[in-house]
Structure formats: C-alpha cells, structure tokens
Design an enzyme around this catalytic site. Sequence first.
Site: not given
Ligand code: ZN
Length: 136
Positions: A93, A59
């Site tokens: 993330c 990500e």
């Molecule tokens: Zn991550």
Amino acid sequence: MAGKKELDALVAAAKKARANAYSPYSKVKIGAAVLTSSGEIYTGANIENASYGLSCCAERTAIFKAVSEGARKIVAIAVVGKSEDFTKPCGACRQVMVEFNPKMKVLRRGVDGFSEDGTAGSLLPEHFKPDELARG
Ligand code: ZN
C-alpha cells in the site's frame, strides 16, 4: 491544499467505510478514504478471500476506486483501524500511495483514540519512483 474541515470529513468517511470490511478470517476491520486533487472522496475497506493472498487492503481498495474513476493525484488518505497497529499501511500500500503522490498526507486513526499524521513518502523513504522506469 486540504483544510481541517476536509480532512475531518475524510477521517469520518474512513470510519464509516470500516463497517463494510469483509474480513471473515481475521475479523480485522479497516476503513480508508482518499481525497483527490479535485476534492472528491473515495472510500475502501479491507476485503479478504479464502485464498488469503487474494485479499486486498482498505488503502488500495480506496486508491484503486479513485484511480479507476479518473483520479490521478491523491492529496490525502485516512486509515482507520481498532488501534495503532491496525493503521499501519503495509509495504504494498505504501508503494501504491507514493505512485499517486509521495507528498500525500496519511492520517492514521484508531477508534481507541490513536492519531498520527504523516506522508506517503515518509512512510516509504526509499520508494521506487515512476521516473526511474524511464532510466532503466
Ligand atoms: Zn496494504
């Protein structure tokens, strides 16, 4: 707003990016793809390192690629892993996602058929907001 056709293409790009995962230690392969507000797609895969803490998730790889090319708003991100557990973005993330749009669509897909749609903000409801720095 991204339509079904664009989002399907985004998931397909994330699936394809998964093949580029560099994960000799965990063997886990994750692919991600982001759609920017200008309609461009950037992909990423997880990249591990022998010094484990230096590894980077798919990500963030995709988001950082987009941002480093000038994107500032990301409309959607697709995350593809083997099954549900491998599509859950980590806390780091999630915080990076909300920085570039708390309403970002998060399309989680497992190659086993798992499918769930949400938003970055719903994945990290008490996130630290950029405007809070100005009040600090
Ligand atoms: Zn991550």
